[in-house]
Design an enzyme around this catalytic site. Sequence first.
Site, PDB file in Angstrom:
ATOM      1  N   ASP A 107      41.825  48.350  52.958  1.00 27.76           N
ATOM      2  CA  ASP A 107      41.726  48.379  54.367  1.00 27.76           C
ATOM      3  C   ASP A 107      41.750  49.176  54.934  1.00 27.76           C
ATOM      4  O   ASP A 107      42.874  50.120  54.166  1.00 27.76           O
ATOM      5  CB  ASP A 107      43.361  47.519  54.388  1.00 27.76           C
ATOM      6  N   GLU A 127      36.878  49.100  52.755  1.00 23.24           N
ATOM      7  CA  GLU A 127      36.208  48.389  54.203  1.00 23.24           C
ATOM      8  C   GLU A 127      36.017  50.165  54.608  1.00 23.24           C
ATOM      9  O   GLU A 127      36.626  50.854  55.186  1.00 23.24           O
ATOM     10  CB  GLU A 127      37.608  48.764  54.874  1.00 23.24           C
TER      11      GLU A 127
END
Length: 726
Positions: free
Chosen positions: A390, A427
Amino acid sequence: MLQSSKRSLINEVSGRAKYKVTNVYERHAQETVIEEAAERSELNVPMKVSPGQAFPLGASEMENGINFAIFSQHATAVMLCLSLPGRRLDSAAVELTLDPQMNRTGDIWHIFVEDLPRHGVLYGYRIDGPREWKQGHRFDSSVVLIDPYAKLVEGRRFFGDSKDKMSKFLGTYDFTSLPFDWGENYKFPSIPEKDLVIYEMNVRSFTADESSGLDPDIRGSYLGVIEKIPHLLELGINAVELLPVFEFDELEFQRRPNPRDHMINTWGYSTINFFAPMSRYASSGGGSIAASREFKEMVKALHAAGIEVILDVVYNHTNEADDKNPYTTSFRGIDNKVYYMVDFNNNGQLLNFSGCGNTLNCNHPVVMELILGSLRHWVTEYHVDGFRFDLASVLCRGMDGSPLNAPPIIKAIAKDATLSRCKIIAEPWDCGGLYLVGKFPNWDKWAEWNGKYRDDIRRFIKGDQGMKGSFATCVAGSSDLYKVNKRKPYHSVNFVIAHDGFTLNDLVSYNIKHNEANGEGGKDGSNDNLSWNCGFEGETTDANVKALRSRQMKNFHMALMISQGIPMMLMGDEYGHTRYGNNNSYGHDTAINHFQWRLLGSGRSNQFRFFSEMIKFRQKHSVFRKENFLSENDVTWHEDNWDNYESKFLAFTLHDNLGGDIYMAFNAHDYFLRAIIPSPPQKRRWFRVVDTNLESPDDFVPEGVPGIERTYNIAPYSSILLEAKP
C-alpha cells in the site's frame, strides 16, 4: 522516570526479584496500589530473572523460561509488564524494571524470566525517555506498549464489539502448540505471474453477511473464506489479494468523539503490529492463537484449490495517527524518532506522506529490518505467496522524506533470498505526490498497480474522445511504461476497479461520489472518478439505462481480461455490487461492503456467468498471457487513422501460432458501426464468442457461434470477440 526503588524488581545479590502487582493502565494512585500490593504477602511471589540476551527481538523461548528483547535507542528506562494466564487485558500486571547497566546491549533492552508459562501470558512495555518534542520524542511511560516483534496480539475477541471499544492490545506468544500440519502432499501453487488472475477481497466482508448462509460463528472469518472456495473456483480466479490481515483496531474511530465515531474500520489499513494476524478474524471469538491456526488452514485450503494468497500490506504508516489526536499503542512510545519520519525543520512534527497522520521511516536500518523480518515471517510461517504494498512510494523516501532513486528497502526486498521468490507488487504512489507509475524502482522484480491503465480504460470505454491510441497501448501490455531493461508485461497489474473508489456497478451508475455516510461532509474520497452514470444518477428501474450499464460492465471486464499483464478484479463486481455511490467505504461494516450472496441467485447470475466465462477464456488462450511484449507478428491493428481524435472504435487481431487467432472490436460510440472482419487463417472460420450487446446466454458462447460474414454490425457501447476455429 522509572528508577524508583519501589519499582526496582531485580535483586542484584540473589538474582531473584519479587514482583508487585500494579494496575498499569491507571497510573493515578499508582503509589497507593504499590504499597497495598506490598502488604499482601500472597502477591510477593518470587520470580527469577536474569539479564537475558539481545537477540532475537521479541519474546523467544529459551531453556527454563522466556527471553524478552526490544529495541529503543533513545529510551532511558524500560519496564516489562506481564499479565499472567487467566487475567483480563485490563487487569493488574507484573512489572519488571530493566536495569540499563545489566539489561541493555547497545540499543536493545532485554530480560530473561525463568519458569514463565509458555503460552497465555500477555505482555507489553512501559518506556520513558527524553521529552523534547522538537527533537522528535514522544515518550509516555503511562502507556503500556505492544512489542513490535510480538508474533501474536490479543485485544477484544469479537469484531466491532462496541461494549469493548476501549479494549487494550497486548502482545502474547504460544510455545506449546504443535507445528501446523501442512500435509504430506502439500505444495505451493507456484503460478507464473503471466497466468495470474487476481481477486481483491476483504476477509470479513466476504462472508459477514447473513446471506452467506454460514454459521454465525464463522461468518467474517478465515474459516468463512474456506467455505466459499467453490465460488472462487467457479469464477475462475487463481489468486486472492487480501485487504490487510495484520492486527488492527476496527473501533479506533470510536475512542473519542469525532465526526467519524459511528464508523468501524472494515478495510484495516491501520496496522497495530506487522507480525500478528488479525485476531478477530478467528471463528467464535477464538483469539490470537486460534486466528494464527485458522489463517494457516485458510492458506492451506486455498493452495489445495490452486489459489495463491497475496497480502495487501501497509508499511507506510500505522494506527498511531498524528500529533493532534495520537493513538499510542507501540512505535510512537518506543522510539518515535526512529520509527517515524519527523520534520526537524518544523518543531519535530510528524511528516505525513500517507494521509493518515504519520509516515513509517522505512529506510532507517532498524525499521527496514523490522519490515524484512515481518515479510519473511508471513512467507515462512504462513506460506503466503506475495505482497501488494500500500502506498509503496513511501518506501522510496529517505529518512527526511525526500525521494530516493535506489531505496534500500525496495532493493532489499527484491534481492532477499526468501522474498524474491514471491509476487511483489507496488501501489506506486503516495499522498505526498510521489507518483511512480512506470518509474517505480524495481530491480526487474517489482510489479506495479497500473493506475494509468485504470484511467485510460475508463475514459475509452465511457466514450471520451482521443483515447483510442492509449486504449490500444493499455491492452497490449503498457509497453510505454514497462518495456525497459528486463521488465515484462506482467509487471503491470491491470485493474479498472479496486477497493478504494467506485465498484464496477457504481462506475456506470454515478457521475459523482455520494460519501455523506462517512461523516466528513462529502470531503473524503476522490472527486475524479472518470465515471459515467449512463444517463441517470444512481439506482433506476429504467430498462434502457440498466441495459446500457450491464453492457458497459461487460465491456470493462472483457477489456481487462484480454489485456496483456496481470488482471485484477474486485470482490463483488462479478454480480454488480453497489456501495450506492460511496467511493471511500472503509468504515462501514454493513451491506455497503459485505458481499451479497443472495444476488448471485437473482438476475445478477447472468453477470456472474459472463465474468466467469471471460476469465476462463483468458486462461485457455495463451495469446492473452504473453511472456514478452507483443511484436508485429503477434498482433494486427485494423486501424489506419490513429490520429482521428473523434474515433472511439478499435479493432485488432491477436495471432496464435497454431491458427487460433482472436479478433476483438470495441465500439465506444453512441451509434452502430459496421466493422469489416479480416479473413481468418487458412482452414479456419470465425466463431462469435462474445457480443456484449446480446442478452445472456448469447452474450458469451464458449464454443462460439458460426456464420460470421465479412462485416459485423457492432452496437453502440459494445464489444465483440471472435475466435478462429476449424
